[in-house]
Design an enzyme around this catalytic site. Structure first.
Site, PDB file in Angstrom:
ATOM      1  N   TYR A   1      -2.292   0.448  10.525  1.00 24.39           N
ATOM      2  CA  TYR A   1      -2.439  -0.230   9.241  1.00 24.39           C
ATOM      3  C   TYR A   1      -1.146  -0.147   8.437  1.00 24.39           C
ATOM      4  O   TYR A   1      -0.634  -1.151   7.922  1.00 24.39           O
ATOM      5  CB  TYR A   1      -3.592   0.395   8.446  1.00 24.39           C
TER       6      TYR A   1
ATOM      7  N   GLU B   1       0.217   3.658   1.808  1.00 23.38           N
ATOM      8  CA  GLU B   1       0.271   4.121   3.196  1.00 23.38           C
ATOM      9  C   GLU B   1       1.619   3.806   3.846  1.00 23.38           C
ATOM     10  O   GLU B   1       1.925   4.328   4.920  1.00 23.38           O
ATOM     11  CB  GLU B   1      -0.859   3.489   4.003  1.00 23.38           C
TER      12      GLU B   1
ATOM     13  N   THR C   1       0.814  -1.216   0.000  1.00 19.70           N
ATOM     14  CA  THR C   1       0.000   0.000   0.000  1.00 19.70           C
ATOM     15  C   THR C   1       0.847   1.265   0.000  1.00 19.70           C
ATOM     16  O   THR C   1       1.967   1.289   0.547  1.00 19.70           O
ATOM     17  CB  THR C   1      -0.908   0.022   1.248  1.00 19.70           C
TER      18      THR C   1
END
Length: 375
Positions: free
Chosen positions: A155, A133, A131
């Site tokens: 996360y 992120e 990801t």
């Protein structure tokens, strides 16, 4: 016939990837979690097809927190490819359930890799849904495969472990394991709690008189948004490459949540003005272009009801967007923009759907649901 396992098959990416692999002649095995309610909505069109279910597509109960289950499934199926898409994937929620997020997103990846070793699947190829992120508090603009990571949520941190355990097992045990560092990718199948789908669904409901306002968090957060089916094709391309490598998939453009909101309202003929600052900021209707809204509606039998609701509920000066601090993250990611040059050069992959076209696809789909199905 190649065999593929997809975790998270009932999610946005899992459903699109299943369609892609079936089209390419794969036998697809999906792992789903047991639930007391039906959670197969995104694949019901496949689940209900007698020519596909239990002939080309098979569903198995399982969970990334259950090691013995993963071992049994690998021994039974003997897949050629594994796509690990399952995750607790909501960033804001990860602050509320950090332990569970780590168990699934971090250790779940480890359990899968270790199961591959124990079962002895030497030829299997493993795709890990990584990801953007990971970049969090970005150290470089735009972000590439070589940009240092700085995750800003449980996360992101869990996914960082997943990323590095992929690299470690690839180097230590010669497993064909790859990370796809995918930037935000959306579609009409996106979960309703994710900000893009939350916006298109809310705007549709506001237009139909079923909802009065849309509540959002950080309006100025910038993201790189693409169209999910194209990214799922990219996942497949990553595993077809002759060498296990990691790839960034992105559009190379960035837009704010504010822009996404403005364009979505504009698609139904509403221009917004903004008033106030920070948590007191509001989105107010500046003007309404009913002719533009009418062009978006292709199902005439519902149009008279839509027009009635629209014209009676909304007018210039109406407040339709609010800022709710409850949607702020404890640590915000302000800017994400990917550089997909490596994927373009090595995989011949490129994002094609433009930002405005993506929003148009999503708002049309949500209007369809609101006007034809009433929700």
């Amino acid at each position: 016939m190649k065999k593929a396992i997809i975790t998270g098959i009932t999610g946005q990416d899992g459903s699109y990837l299943t369609e892609i692999l079936l089209e390419k002649g794969y036998e697809v095995h999906g792992i789903i979690r047991r639930s007391s309610s039906f959670n197969t909505g995104r694949i019901d069109h496949l689940y209900g097809n007698k020519e596909i279910l239990n002939k080309k597509m098979f569903l198995h109960y399982g969970d990334l927190v259950d090691t013995s289950n993963l071992n049994r499934l690998l021994e039974k199926i003997e897949p050629d490819e594994i796509y690990n898409l399952a995750a607790q994937s909501h960033v804001k929620v990860s602050f509320e359930v950090p332990d569970y997020t780590a168990q699934v997103d971090a250790l779940g990846t480890l359990r899968f890799l270790d199961a591959i070793r124990e079962v002895g699947l030497k030829q299997v190829k493993f795709y890990q849904a990584s990801t953007s992120e990971l970049y969090g508090k970005v150290q470089e603009v735009p972000q590439t495969e070589k940009t240092p990571f700085y995750p800003r949520s449980p996360y992101g941190v869990a996914k960082l472990y997943g990323y590095w355990i992929i690299v470690n097992y690839r180097e230590a045990y010669n497993i064909f394991a790859c990370n796809g560092i995918l930037f935000n990718h959306e579609s009409p199948r996106r979960g309703e709690t994710f900000v893009t789908r939350k916006i298109t669904r809310a705007v549709s409901r506001i237009a139909a008189g079923l909802q009065s306002t849309l509540a959002l968090g950080n309006l100025d957060a910038k993201r790189d948004w693409g169209f999910a089916p194209e990214y799922c094709e990219g996942m497949w391309k990553i595993l077809q490459h002759d060498k296990a490598e990691d790839f960034v998939l992105a559009t190379g453009e960035t837009h704010t949540v504010r822009e996404f909101t403005e364009i979505t309202f504009r698609e139904i003929g509403i221009e917004l003005d903004w008033s106030g600052k920070e948590e007191n900021e509001k989105g107010i209707i500046k003007s309404i272009n009913w002719d533009k809204a009418k062009k978006l509606i292709e199902f005439d039998k519902n149009f008279s009801n839509y027009k009635f609701n629209f014209s009676n509920k909304l007018k210039p000066g109406s407040i339709v967007v609010l800022v709710d601090p409850n949607y702020y993250r404890p640590t915000e990611v302000e800017l994400l923009i990917g550089n997909p040059a490596k994927a373009e050069k090595v995989l011949s992959w490129k994002a094609k759907t433009k930002f405005e076209d993506l929003i148009n696809l999503m708002i049309k789909a949500d209007l369809d649901k609101v006007l034809q199905r009433g929700y």
